[in-house]
Design an enzyme around this catalytic site. Structure first.
Site, mmCIF file in Angstrom:
data_model
loop_
_atom_site.group_PDB
_atom_site.id
_atom_site.type_symbol
_atom_site.label_atom_id
_atom_site.label_comp_id
_atom_site.label_asym_id
_atom_site.label_seq_id
_atom_site.Cartn_x
_atom_site.Cartn_y
_atom_site.Cartn_z
ATOM 1 N N CYS A 4 0.977 -1.287 -0.047
ATOM 2 C CA CYS A 4 0.036 -0.069 0.156
ATOM 3 C C CYS A 4 0.766 1.258 -0.101
ATOM 4 O O CYS A 4 0.401 2.129 0.602
ATOM 5 C CB CYS A 4 -1.052 -0.029 1.070
ATOM 6 S SG CYS A 4 -1.908 -1.421 1.483
ATOM 7 N N GLY A 37 -5.454 -7.451 -3.200
ATOM 8 C CA GLY A 37 -4.591 -6.534 -3.422
ATOM 9 C C GLY A 37 -4.479 -5.772 -2.089
ATOM 10 O O GLY A 37 -5.171 -6.056 -0.888
ATOM 11 N N CYS A 38 -4.120 -4.349 -2.080
ATOM 12 C CA CYS A 38 -4.017 -3.505 -0.627
ATOM 13 C C CYS A 38 -5.275 -3.357 -0.146
ATOM 14 O O CYS A 38 -6.369 -3.137 -0.684
ATOM 15 C CB CYS A 38 -3.615 -2.041 -1.196
ATOM 16 S SG CYS A 38 -3.576 -0.962 0.090
ATOM 17 N N PHE A 39 -5.681 -3.560 1.155
ATOM 18 C CA PHE A 39 -7.084 -3.695 1.684
ATOM 19 C C PHE A 39 -7.396 -2.224 1.995
ATOM 20 O O PHE A 39 -8.697 -2.055 2.107
ATOM 21 C CB PHE A 39 -6.760 -4.331 3.045
ATOM 22 C CG PHE A 39 -5.686 -4.198 4.099
ATOM 23 C CD1 PHE A 39 -4.955 -2.964 4.154
ATOM 24 C CD2 PHE A 39 -5.117 -5.238 4.964
ATOM 25 C CE1 PHE A 39 -4.107 -2.690 5.080
ATOM 26 C CE2 PHE A 39 -4.023 -4.994 5.849
ATOM 27 C CZ PHE A 39 -3.565 -3.785 5.773
ATOM 28 N N TRP A 40 -6.682 -1.228 1.798
ATOM 29 C CA TRP A 40 -7.253 0.015 1.829
ATOM 30 C C TRP A 40 -8.334 0.214 0.878
ATOM 31 O O TRP A 40 -9.244 0.963 1.167
ATOM 32 C CB TRP A 40 -6.142 1.242 1.786
ATOM 33 C CG TRP A 40 -5.126 1.313 2.611
ATOM 34 C CD1 TRP A 40 -5.005 0.627 4.038
ATOM 35 C CD2 TRP A 40 -3.777 1.972 2.607
ATOM 36 N NE1 TRP A 40 -3.956 0.878 4.560
ATOM 37 C CE2 TRP A 40 -3.255 1.905 3.893
ATOM 38 C CE3 TRP A 40 -3.119 2.778 1.713
ATOM 39 C CZ2 TRP A 40 -1.980 2.341 4.108
ATOM 40 C CZ3 TRP A 40 -2.166 3.449 2.007
ATOM 41 C CH2 TRP A 40 -1.311 2.968 3.090
#
Length: 210
Positions: A4, A37-40
């Protein structure tokens, strides 16, 4: 490459079809776990859905002892950055969550990465919480493979029986708390806009904090 951190451009949204196999779910709140992918960004997308009451960023697929950001970021723990979505199936079913996951939240054709984030901790995976979710997930992936909307192979894994561990507090509701962060602006804001455009019937203007 650290999780991230790098700027990126969101992949093009795909208007994924309604599932031929609909989820049959008992009344009351349910949970589903997705890795893409990025958890954000995953959290930002699922937090804007009708019927979703909570989205928690975390780690799935490994041991509790390794479930921290720095360790998971080494790519050696078996974990994937994930989100746990709590939803009301009377408003939004699991198969509809799958539509959003494949159409907007992630690119299911990228193996062990999502754009600049590289490694098995960014793999595209579903973690069914019960037999019904596993059944619907398998059927939907088979449906998408027949239709082949990406013209590339789907690499999404189904990994049943894996535990979920919430991530550190500063990762929760990250897009809501940090709207001007460079990664959020260049990667996740376009995904949220694509959700509103592609699935207006599921879209909620309110970001549902966990």
């Amino acid at each position: 490459m650290s999780a991230c951190q790098q700027p990126a451009q969101a992949e093009q949204a795909v208007r994924t079809p309604e599932a031929a196999v609909k989820a049959v779910e008992a009344p009351g709140r349910r949970t589903a776990v997705f890795a893409g992918g990025c958890f954000w960004g995953m959290e930002a997308v699922f937090s804007h859905l009708k019927g979703v009451s909570s989205v928690v960023s975390g780690y799935a697929g490994g041991r509790s002892a390794d479930a921290d950001y720095d360790t998971v970021s080494t790519g050696t723990t078996g974990h994937a950055e994930s989100v746990r979505v709590t939803y009301d199936p009377a408003v939004i079913r699991y198969d509809q969550l799958l539509q959003v996951f494949f159409g907007v939240a992630s690119d299911p054709t990228q193996l062990d990465r999502q754009e600049p984030d590289v490694g098995p901790q960014y793999r595209n995976a579903l973690f069914p919480r019960d037999a019904e979710q596993a059944r619907v997930a398998a059927a939907y992936i088979a449906q998408l493979r027949r239709l082949d909307p990406w013209k590339r192979p789907i690499v999404t894994r189904i990994e049943p029986g894996k535990s979920f561990y919430p991530a550190e507090t500063h990762h929760q509701d990250f897009a809501l708390k940090n709207p001007n962060h460079g990664y959020i602006r260049r990667w996740d804001v376009p995904k949220v806009a694509a959700l509103q455009r592609t699935f207006p019937q599921l879209w909620s203007a309110r970001f549902q904090p966990n």
